[in-house]
Design an enzyme around this catalytic site. Structure first.
Site, PDB file in Angstrom:
ATOM      1  N   GLU A 120      -6.086  20.097 -10.091  1.00  0.00           N
ATOM      2  CA  GLU A 120      -4.326  19.352  -9.386  1.00  0.00           C
ATOM      3  C   GLU A 120      -4.004  20.356  -8.298  1.00  0.00           C
ATOM      4  OE1 GLU A 120      -3.168  16.665  -9.893  1.00  0.00           O
ATOM      5  OE2 GLU A 120      -4.780  15.859 -11.330  1.00  0.00           O
ATOM      6  N   TYR A 129       5.185  16.958  -9.875  1.00  0.00           N
ATOM      7  CA  TYR A 129       4.011  16.291 -10.003  1.00  0.00           C
ATOM      8  C   TYR A 129       2.867  17.046 -10.902  1.00  0.00           C
ATOM      9  CZ  TYR A 129      -0.870  14.837  -8.948  1.00  0.00           C
ATOM     10  OH  TYR A 129      -1.911  14.530  -9.326  1.00  0.00           O
ATOM     11  N   ASP A 134       1.642  10.682  -7.654  1.00  0.00           N
ATOM     12  CA  ASP A 134       1.121  11.221  -6.407  1.00  0.00           C
ATOM     13  C   ASP A 134       0.991  10.087  -5.259  1.00  0.00           C
ATOM     14  OD1 ASP A 134      -1.107   9.588  -6.884  1.00  0.00           O
ATOM     15  OD2 ASP A 134      -2.699  11.293  -6.170  1.00  0.00           O
ATOM     16  N   CYS A 164      -7.093   0.599  -3.342  1.00  0.00           N
ATOM     17  CA  CYS A 164      -5.694   0.397  -2.528  1.00  0.00           C
ATOM     18  C   CYS A 164      -5.359   1.504  -1.573  1.00  0.00           C
ATOM     19  CB  CYS A 164      -4.449   0.253  -3.604  1.00  0.00           C
ATOM     20  SG  CYS A 164      -3.172  -0.598  -2.992  1.00  0.00           S
ATOM     21  N   CYS A 189      -0.385  -8.713  -7.137  1.00  0.00           N
ATOM     22  CA  CYS A 189       0.092  -8.051  -6.138  1.00  0.00           C
ATOM     23  C   CYS A 189       1.145  -8.489  -5.342  1.00  0.00           C
ATOM     24  CB  CYS A 189      -0.951  -7.464  -5.509  1.00  0.00           C
ATOM     25  SG  CYS A 189      -0.545  -6.304  -3.988  1.00  0.00           S
TER      26      CYS A 189
END
Length: 308
Positions: free
Chosen positions: A49, A132, A150, A205, A221
């Site tokens: 991360e 986060y 994120d 995406c 969507c």
């Protein structure tokens, strides 16, 4: 009096109609990444991360493998000088992350017996750990229910639910509220949803050249249903590198990384990597101020040997 409706180009924010198709897609399409293996453990998840923030997976993979081979536990990293973390960080960019990871490893060793804490509040209290990262480690390493926001996830939610092409430049309270509303109620599904929505943003995406025909929720969507309108918010920040102080800092750090551990580098060696003296001095001063470089007597420099 008519019943209230959702604003134009939005879809329901409870997320129930999104969970199953996105998670099913993830089961079939998730990349085989080392930090997703059970043997990676919480420390492996935490390392990944830190490294993945603003850095592509392809650049992270080799450094991650080398890092875990050298420092398989937080205590192993804590025993080394912080400059060794900066050296091993290589060219991942944003090298202050290496110092922060070293600081977190030291705190884990001193406060938690060398084990990455399971409690979200304790994760958040570690140096270098923000909102986060704490949520990501708690979710991905321990299967807890947290909103993990994120850039990829924010983009998926902006399009699928809010109906806009891009999220705001900085995370907003409205985005956090939406992310919490979209969380599945049980921990196991919530953790899977966090990973799946992130992967969808990374692979399908995407910021540019999105592949809606591959998207498991294209029919739901809001942005797609609205005809994919162009972005109308503030201009998106374009990151530049060439000629910036970031580039100069990178060149200076490269010289210091290539020096043998414990071998100081003379000012003259640093002067050779950038022609413009004012910018070079500013970049070097910034590295010293950030704790990435230690100045020594006689115009010598080295990677940090002492903890800050």
């Amino acid at each position: 009096m008519t019943a209230p409706t959702n604003p134009p180009h939005t879809t329901s924010a409870n997320g129930e109609h999104l969970h199953a198709p996105v998670i099913d897609w993830f089961e079939d399409n998730a990349r085989d990444l080392p930090w997703r293996h059970p043997d990676a453990g919480p420390w492996g998840v935490m390392v990944s991360e830190f490294m993945l923030q603003q850095t592509p997976v392809t650049r992270v993979l080799p450094v991650y493998e080398q890092w875990l081979a050298r420092w398989p536990r937080p205590a192993d990293l804590a025993q080394d000088a912080p400059g060794e973390a900066v050296r091993a960080w290589g060219r991942l960019g944003y090298p202050r992350r290496a110092l922060r990871l070293h600081g977190a490893a030291t705190a884990i060793t001193e406060r938690h017996g060398g084990d990455v804490p399971t409690d979200h509040a304790q994760l958040l209290a570690l140096p270098g750990i923000g909102e986060y990262t704490a949520a990501a480690v708690a979710s991905f390493a321990y299967g807890q229910r947290h909103a993990v926001l994120d850039t990829n996830v924010r983009r998926v939610f902006a399009r699928a639910v809010t109906g806009v092409q891009y999220p705001p430049n900085a995370t907003t309270a409205a985005e956090r509220k939406l992310a919490r509303a979209l969380l599945p109620p049980d921990e196991q599904t919530a953790a899977r949803w966090a990973a799946a929505s992130m992967e969808l943003g990374a692979l399908v995406c995407t910021a540019k050249n999105e592949t809606c025909h591959r998207c498991p929720i294209s029919a739901q969507c809001a942005w797609n249903l609205a005809g994919k309108p162009d972005h109308e918010g503030p201009a998106r920040r374009a990151q530049t590198y060439a000629g910036t102080d970031r580039q100069v800092r990178g060149k200076l750090l490269a010289v210091l990384r290539e020096a043998a551990p414990g071998t100081p580098v003379p000012q003259s060696a640093l002067d050779r990597v950038w022609h413009e003296p004012v910018q070079r001095a500013r970049a070097l001063d910034g590295l010293v101020s950030d704790g990435l470089v230690e100045p020594l007597p006689d115009a010598l420099y080295q990677l940090p040997a002492t903890r800050t």
